[in-house]
Design a protein around this motif. Structure first.
Motif, PDB file in Angstrom:
ATOM      1  N   ALA A 201       6.910 -10.324  12.656  1.00 30.76           N
ATOM      2  CA  ALA A 201       5.956  -9.211  12.754  1.00 30.76           C
ATOM      3  C   ALA A 201       6.231  -8.189  11.653  1.00 30.76           C
ATOM      4  O   ALA A 201       5.305  -7.627  11.055  1.00 30.76           O
ATOM      5  N   ASN A 202       7.519  -7.938  11.370  1.00 28.61           N
ATOM      6  CA  ASN A 202       7.858  -7.001  10.300  1.00 28.61           C
ATOM      7  C   ASN A 202       7.447  -7.544   8.934  1.00 28.61           C
ATOM      8  O   ASN A 202       6.984  -6.803   8.078  1.00 28.61           O
ATOM      9  N   GLU A 203       7.615  -8.847   8.748  1.00 29.82           N
ATOM     10  CA  GLU A 203       7.181  -9.462   7.491  1.00 29.82           C
ATOM     11  C   GLU A 203       5.660  -9.315   7.347  1.00 29.82           C
ATOM     12  O   GLU A 203       5.157  -9.001   6.266  1.00 29.82           O
ATOM     13  N   ALA A 204       4.947  -9.504   8.454  1.00 32.49           N
ATOM     14  CA  ALA A 204       3.479  -9.405   8.413  1.00 32.49           C
ATOM     15  C   ALA A 204       3.036  -7.993   8.062  1.00 32.49           C
ATOM     16  O   ALA A 204       2.206  -7.802   7.164  1.00 32.49           O
ATOM     17  N   ILE A 205       3.592  -6.983   8.729  1.00 33.74           N
ATOM     18  CA  ILE A 205       3.108  -5.619   8.461  1.00 33.74           C
ATOM     19  C   ILE A 205       3.467  -5.203   7.037  1.00 33.74           C
ATOM     20  O   ILE A 205       2.690  -4.510   6.370  1.00 33.74           O
ATOM     21  N   ASP A 206       4.604  -5.677   6.533  1.00 41.10           N
ATOM     22  CA  ASP A 206       4.967  -5.334   5.157  1.00 41.10           C
ATOM     23  C   ASP A 206       3.953  -5.935   4.175  1.00 41.10           C
ATOM     24  O   ASP A 206       3.490  -5.256   3.252  1.00 41.10           O
ATOM     25  N   ALA A 207       3.576  -7.202   4.390  1.00 39.24           N
ATOM     26  CA  ALA A 207       2.594  -7.854   3.508  1.00 39.24           C
ATOM     27  C   ALA A 207       1.233  -7.173   3.623  1.00 39.24           C
ATOM     28  O   ALA A 207       0.513  -7.023   2.633  1.00 39.24           O
ATOM     29  N   VAL A 208       0.908  -6.748   4.829  1.00 39.92           N
ATOM     30  CA  VAL A 208      -0.408  -6.134   5.071  1.00 39.92           C
ATOM     31  C   VAL A 208      -0.483  -4.741   4.436  1.00 39.92           C
ATOM     32  O   VAL A 208      -1.498  -4.368   3.837  1.00 39.92           O
ATOM     33  N   VAL A 209       0.616  -3.986   4.535  1.00 37.99           N
ATOM     34  CA  VAL A 209       0.661  -2.669   3.871  1.00 37.99           C
ATOM     35  C   VAL A 209       0.504  -2.875   2.361  1.00 37.99           C
ATOM     36  O   VAL A 209      -0.283  -2.190   1.699  1.00 37.99           O
ATOM     37  N   GLN A 210       1.223  -3.840   1.803  1.00 37.81           N
ATOM     38  CA  GLN A 210       1.152  -4.101   0.356  1.00 37.81           C
ATOM     39  C   GLN A 210      -0.272  -4.491  -0.047  1.00 37.81           C
ATOM     40  O   GLN A 210      -0.791  -4.009  -1.053  1.00 37.81           O
ATOM     41  N   ALA A 211      -0.900  -5.348   0.757  1.00 34.64           N
ATOM     42  CA  ALA A 211      -2.266  -5.798   0.426  1.00 34.64           C
ATOM     43  C   ALA A 211      -3.264  -4.642   0.474  1.00 34.64           C
ATOM     44  O   ALA A 211      -4.261  -4.638  -0.248  1.00 34.64           O
ATOM     45  N   HIS A 212      -2.992  -3.652   1.312  1.00 34.05           N
ATOM     46  CA  HIS A 212      -3.895  -2.497   1.412  1.00 34.05           C
ATOM     47  C   HIS A 212      -3.666  -1.492   0.293  1.00 34.05           C
ATOM     48  O   HIS A 212      -4.488  -0.583   0.116  1.00 34.05           O
ATOM     49  N   GLY A 213      -2.550  -1.594  -0.422  1.00 27.08           N
ATOM     50  CA  GLY A 213      -2.266  -0.601  -1.457  1.00 27.08           C
ATOM     51  C   GLY A 213      -2.242   0.791  -0.848  1.00 27.08           C
ATOM     52  O   GLY A 213      -1.829   0.978   0.304  1.00 27.08           O
ATOM     53  N   GLY A 214      -2.734   1.765  -1.601  1.00 26.45           N
ATOM     54  CA  GLY A 214      -2.710   3.157  -1.148  1.00 26.45           C
ATOM     55  C   GLY A 214      -3.507   3.373   0.130  1.00 26.45           C
ATOM     56  O   GLY A 214      -3.191   4.267   0.935  1.00 26.45           O
ATOM     57  N   THR A 215      -4.519   2.538   0.336  1.00 30.69           N
ATOM     58  CA  THR A 215      -5.364   2.685   1.532  1.00 30.69           C
ATOM     59  C   THR A 215      -4.542   2.598   2.819  1.00 30.69           C
ATOM     60  O   THR A 215      -4.909   3.182   3.840  1.00 30.69           O
ATOM     61  N   ALA A 216      -3.426   1.857   2.761  1.00 29.40           N
ATOM     62  CA  ALA A 216      -2.582   1.721   3.954  1.00 29.40           C
ATOM     63  C   ALA A 216      -2.133   3.089   4.463  1.00 29.40           C
ATOM     64  O   ALA A 216      -1.876   3.254   5.654  1.00 29.40           O
ATOM     65  N   PHE A 217      -2.027   4.067   3.541  1.00 27.70           N
ATOM     66  CA  PHE A 217      -1.509   5.389   3.909  1.00 27.70           C
ATOM     67  C   PHE A 217      -2.605   6.386   4.262  1.00 27.70           C
ATOM     68  O   PHE A 217      -2.318   7.521   4.627  1.00 27.70           O
ATOM     69  N   ASP A 218      -3.854   5.951   4.112  1.00 28.91           N
ATOM     70  CA  ASP A 218      -4.985   6.771   4.560  1.00 28.91           C
ATOM     71  C   ASP A 218      -5.015   6.674   6.086  1.00 28.91           C
ATOM     72  O   ASP A 218      -5.170   5.583   6.647  1.00 28.91           O
TER      73      ASP A 218
ATOM     74  N   GLU B 203      -7.130   7.159   8.223  1.00 30.40           N
ATOM     75  CA  GLU B 203      -8.302   6.496   8.808  1.00 30.40           C
ATOM     76  C   GLU B 203      -8.181   4.981   8.823  1.00 30.40           C
ATOM     77  O   GLU B 203      -8.793   4.306   9.650  1.00 30.40           O
ATOM     78  N   SER B 204      -7.395   4.437   7.895  1.00 26.88           N
ATOM     79  CA  SER B 204      -7.271   2.961   7.845  1.00 26.88           C
ATOM     80  C   SER B 204      -6.435   2.451   9.018  1.00 26.88           C
ATOM     81  O   SER B 204      -6.532   1.297   9.408  1.00 26.88           O
ATOM     82  N   ASP B 205      -5.596   3.312   9.584  1.00 21.38           N
ATOM     83  CA  ASP B 205      -4.769   2.949  10.742  1.00 21.38           C
ATOM     84  C   ASP B 205      -3.929   1.696  10.464  1.00 21.38           C
ATOM     85  O   ASP B 205      -3.817   0.809  11.313  1.00 21.38           O
ATOM     86  N   ILE B 206      -3.357   1.630   9.255  1.00 20.48           N
ATOM     87  CA  ILE B 206      -2.512   0.479   8.912  1.00 20.48           C
ATOM     88  C   ILE B 206      -1.034   0.863   8.958  1.00 20.48           C
ATOM     89  O   ILE B 206      -0.253   0.283   9.712  1.00 20.48           O
ATOM     90  N   VAL B 207      -0.648   1.886   8.187  1.00 25.25           N
ATOM     91  CA  VAL B 207       0.774   2.228   8.158  1.00 25.25           C
ATOM     92  C   VAL B 207       1.216   2.755   9.539  1.00 25.25           C
ATOM     93  O   VAL B 207       2.390   2.706   9.892  1.00 25.25           O
ATOM     94  N   THR B 208       0.240   3.204  10.322  1.00 23.89           N
ATOM     95  CA  THR B 208       0.537   3.693  11.675  1.00 23.89           C
ATOM     96  C   THR B 208       1.039   2.565  12.587  1.00 23.89           C
ATOM     97  O   THR B 208       1.661   2.823  13.616  1.00 23.89           O
ATOM     98  N   LEU B 209       0.749   1.313  12.205  1.00 27.68           N
ATOM     99  CA  LEU B 209       1.253   0.181  12.997  1.00 27.68           C
ATOM    100  C   LEU B 209       2.746  -0.051  12.751  1.00 27.68           C
ATOM    101  O   LEU B 209       3.427  -0.676  13.564  1.00 27.68           O
TER     102      LEU B 209
END
Ligand SMILES: Cc1cc2nc3c(=O)[nH]c(=O)nc-3n(C[C@H](O)[C@H](O)[C@H](O)COP(=O)(O)OP(=O)(O)OC[C@H]3O[C@@H](n4cnc5c(N)ncnc54)[C@H](O)[C@@H]3O)c2cc1C
Length: 239
Positions: free
Chosen positions: A182-199, A201-207
């Motif tokens: 799961a940690n490997e997945a969220i790391d890859a997903v944050v990377q794929a989102h680029g800066g958007t992961a930290f927006d 509203e995207s609710d990505i880095v919050t995971l």
């Protein structure tokens, strides 16, 4: 009469009862430090039991609490298992907890990965979806493979547990693999989102905090590895 305190008790405000492990024989009066602990069911409205909410930086449906027990009277009927033999009763509950946490981690990993794949398929800054680049694809694909492997380990552990077998090894392996995948997945997903992961509203880095937590709680992965080293491989105890 129970006295003591414990931090990080999740959902204590919603519970009607709490399981409490308490030392009932002093450590110096026993040769085996696992002996002398008893397990009790304690009603949350018992006089002398108090809660204080902790501030935890985590998106989660429940809150965490400090629990204080000051001269809390517990009837003898509320003892689980035998007096001084509470660890045995407690350990019976740990394998199902490992299985539950593994499923939780895999579910979060699946969710994160689905979000990452959807974003990588849509985001096309120069007309080409970033998901067509192998540098974006491969971490997502690797995470998928590791999540599926963890899922199989979880099913193996559940089958062993349901059949009444010793599920300790498989349940601990499932917890290790699931939390890492799961940690490997969220790391890859944050990377794929680029800066958007930290927006926000995207609710990505919050995971990430919840998924990261699962390498630490309810048992940290080093303790899981200790269990596997000692109980599965038969190596000497390290601590
Ligand atoms: C949000 C949240 C909810 C929680 N909910 C509950 C709850 O409801 N009930 C409850 O009882 N607890 C709960 N906990 C506590 C949780 O179970 C512990 O945080 C977890 O078991 C790790 O223990 P610790 O924090 O004391 O870390 P420590 O034991 O201080 O360890 C810190 C780090 O040291 C390393 N380490 C420790 N021991 C060893 C060792 N022997 N060998 C190698 N490395 C080691 C590990 O990397 C570990 O992460 C919760 C915690 C959090 C953050």
């Amino acid at each position: 009469m129970l006295n003591g305190q414990k931090i990080f008790i999740s959902g204590a405000d919603q519970a009607t009862h709490m399981m409490v492990v308490a030392r009932t024989t002093r450590l110096r009066e026993t040769d085996d430090k696992r002996h002398g602990l008893s397990l009790f069911v304690v009603p949350m409205d018992a006089p002398g039991l108090e809660l204080s909410r902790m501030e935890i930086d985590l998106h989660s449906p429940e809150h965490q609490f400090f629990v204080f027990l000051n001269d809390v009277r517990v009837p003898a009927d509320n003892l689980v298992g035998t007096p001084d033999g509470g660890l045995r009763a407690l350990f019976d509950a740990l394998n199902p907890e490992r299985l539950l946490v593994s499923a939780w981690a895999i579910g979060l990993g699946d969710h994160a990965l689905a979000r990452g794949v959807a974003y990588a398929s849509e985001r096309a800054p120069f007309g080409t979806p970033i998901g067509s680049y192998q540098a974006v694809q491969h971490p997502l694909a690797r995470a998928k493979a590791h999540l599926e492997a963890a899922r199989l380990m979880l099913y193996t552990a559940c089958e062993t547990y349901d059949a009444g077998g010793d599920a300790g090894g498989a349940a601990n392996m499932a917890k290790l693999l699931a939390s890492e995948a799961a940690n490997e997945a969220i790391d890859a997903v944050v990377q794929a989102h680029g800066g958007t992961a930290f927006d926000k509203e995207s609710d990505i880095v919050t995971l990430w905090p919840m998924i990261r937590l699962l390498r630490i709680a309810p048992v940290n992965n080093e303790m899981v590895l200790n269990y596997l080293a000692e109980r599965v491989l038969g190596l000497p105890k390290s601590y």
